[in-house]
Design a protein around this motif. Structure first.
Motif, short mmCIF file in Angstrom:
data_model
loop_
_atom_site.label_atom_id
_atom_site.label_comp_id
_atom_site.label_asym_id
_atom_site.label_seq_id
_atom_site.Cartn_x
_atom_site.Cartn_y
_atom_site.Cartn_z
N TYR A 179 -12.28 4.45 16.27
CA TYR A 179 -11.95 4.26 14.85
C TYR A 179 -11.10 3.11 14.54
O TYR A 179 -11.13 2.28 13.69
N ILE A 223 -2.09 10.72 19.01
CA ILE A 223 -3.33 10.08 19.60
C ILE A 223 -2.83 8.88 20.29
O ILE A 223 -1.91 8.05 19.71
N ASP A 247 -2.61 -4.08 13.54
CA ASP A 247 -3.63 -5.12 14.15
C ASP A 247 -3.08 -6.46 13.70
O ASP A 247 -3.26 -7.36 14.50
N VAL A 299 0.56 -1.13 -0.05
CA VAL A 299 0.10 0.01 -0.08
C VAL A 299 0.71 1.36 -0.06
O VAL A 299 0.52 2.24 -0.73
N ILE A 304 -12.00 -0.24 11.96
CA ILE A 304 -11.11 -0.38 10.90
C ILE A 304 -10.83 -1.76 11.02
O ILE A 304 -10.48 -2.62 10.01
N SER A 310 -1.46 6.27 7.62
CA SER A 310 -1.82 6.28 9.33
C SER A 310 -2.73 4.85 9.44
O SER A 310 -2.50 4.18 10.35
N LYS A 311 -3.61 5.08 8.54
CA LYS A 311 -4.53 3.78 8.45
C LYS A 311 -3.80 2.42 7.95
O LYS A 311 -4.02 1.57 8.75
N CYS A 312 -2.92 2.47 7.29
CA CYS A 312 -2.16 1.37 6.82
C CYS A 312 -1.20 1.02 8.14
O CYS A 312 -1.04 -0.22 8.29
N VAL A 330 1.37 12.01 13.93
CA VAL A 330 1.68 12.29 12.53
C VAL A 330 2.27 13.62 12.16
O VAL A 330 1.82 14.60 13.11
N LEU A 360 0.04 7.12 18.18
CA LEU A 360 0.19 7.26 16.91
C LEU A 360 0.60 8.67 16.68
O LEU A 360 -0.11 9.49 17.37
N GLU A 392 -3.20 10.34 6.08
CA GLU A 392 -4.32 9.64 6.42
C GLU A 392 -4.03 8.16 6.08
O GLU A 392 -4.30 7.39 6.69
N GLU A 393 -4.04 7.87 4.93
CA GLU A 393 -3.81 6.51 4.33
C GLU A 393 -2.69 5.73 4.89
O GLU A 393 -2.98 4.75 5.33
N HIS A 410 -0.41 15.80 15.00
CA HIS A 410 -1.43 15.03 15.67
C HIS A 410 -0.83 13.94 16.45
O HIS A 410 0.11 13.26 15.94
#
Lengths: 242, 242
Positions: free
Chosen positions: B217, B209, B180, B161, B221, B172-174, B197, B195, B169-170, B207
């Motif tokens: 969130y 968190i 996970d 990815v 996911i 961070s999601k990855c 950013v 996390l 954003e992508e 950011h």
């Protein structure tokens, strides 16, 4: 390195191995890591090997030599898979006794990990993981699969998908996807692959396929898996920071 | 064990770390593995640590002690990230000199692997991986991320990815999906997560968190990813044997 995975399912057994061996990155070869012993109608045994290739090959040779002496325990007359696993463990110990000290002198570990699975008439299909010391464990309902070699890259998908009720087709597909993730991440795992599928009660190899770089099915699922994975990923919501 | 991942993207930097430490399975604790040094408007540095916790903490303490002596090189006055990485390497070597021999006497390896990333005014954001010996490598366009600790389970999704053009954003999601997969496969990696950013040009944390077991969130996911993964897998064609 190596990646082999085997699954023991209600429907039967699935075995998948790669075929790359390396002694340093400049010494890469192709060797099959899967050996089959079969007495159609009565028994079918599969051994997959990882670790030092000279050890693996010696163990297989020792096991084959014992086949000739029909008055002694061997893989053709072992009454059950547990005894067969013991024979593999014994062969490992024989090789250890012969080679370990000499290897150690050259700083080489006695590294070996095997998977033995199969079906002998009179019991259910069974699956064992055998360690370098010759001891072993058996797959159970809770953990229906074993991996040897470079196992981590390809583990998450198996954990998510494979249950004992999984069909042989789905399990084979999962093993191939797991192998794809491993090949992408580790150069020392490579094609061709050996896939062997055993349907419970057949007492012979049900399907055995060699999968090379030009295999249309493997190429289709690895491409499709990658594309759909990226698509699913893109569809997950982005984090919101506030 | 530990899992930390950091990415250097066109848009900035993403850092994610777990917080589980263990000295044996019966001695599990929560410790942050991420330390931030910030001079808003001028520099923002993030250090993530894996390996022996006493070593990691000593290195951070040494680095902090040096901040006071403004006449000497430290993370607040290092002219660039390369010099900052050298300072981290020097701190590691200082701790090594003090502790390695004593640890060795108790059979404990001097195990440490760090990731240092950040942005200092006058250059681009940069990302380094620092080894126990105090040497280090820098992320480049071709390999825009580093992982330390239990990295294998979570590597395939990043390889598929993340490109340098990926949005924060992508990315961070990855990183979270990668975490996970790791948490599911390795008990010794655990929540809460940190996390961080950094948006290129902010020269301060954009950011930050903390993600616990009840984070809506992250839970959304990871559930959605698991479900969709199984769905995509089911939609792949089954192998045909003939």
């Amino acid at each position: 390195m190596t990646y082999c995975v085997a699954m023991r399912l209600d429907a039967g057994l699935v075995f998948l191995s790669d075929s790359r061996t390396n002694a340093g990155v400049d010494h890469i070869n192709t060797f099959r890591k899967m050996t089959v012993w079969e007495r159609p109608g009565e028994r079918m045994l599969v051994l997959m090997t990882s670790g030092n290739l000279s050890i693996s090959q010696s163990v297989v040779n020792v096991l084959n030599e014992h086949l000739a002496a029909t008055d002694k325990p061997n893989l053709y007359n072992a009454p059950n898979l547990f005894e067969a696993a013991r024979l593999v463990g014994d062969a490992l110990r024989e090789v250890h006794q012969r080679d370990a000290a000499a290897l150690k002198e050259f700083g080489v570990d006695f590294a070996a990990a095997f998977i033995l699975g199969g079906h002998i008439h009179g019991e259910e299909p069974r699956l064992f993981q055998i360690y370098a010391a010759g001891n072993f464990i058996e797959a159970t309902h809770d953990t229906p699969y074993f991996q040897i070699g470079e196992s981590k890259y390809g583990k998450p998908i198996i954990d998510r998908v494979v249950k004992k009720a999984t069909s042989l087709e789905e399990a084979s597909k999962c093993a191939l996807i797991s192998m794809d993730s491993t090949i992408r991440s580790n150069l020392s795992v490579g094609l061709p692959l050996d896939l062997l599928v055993y349907e419970r009660g057949d007492f012979k190899v049900t399907h055995q396929i060699k999968i090379g770089a030009d295999d249309p099915y493997f190429n289709q699922i690895r491409t499709q898996w990658g594309e759909r994975l990226r698509q699913v990923f893109a569809e997950l919501p982005d984090p919101a920071w506030d």
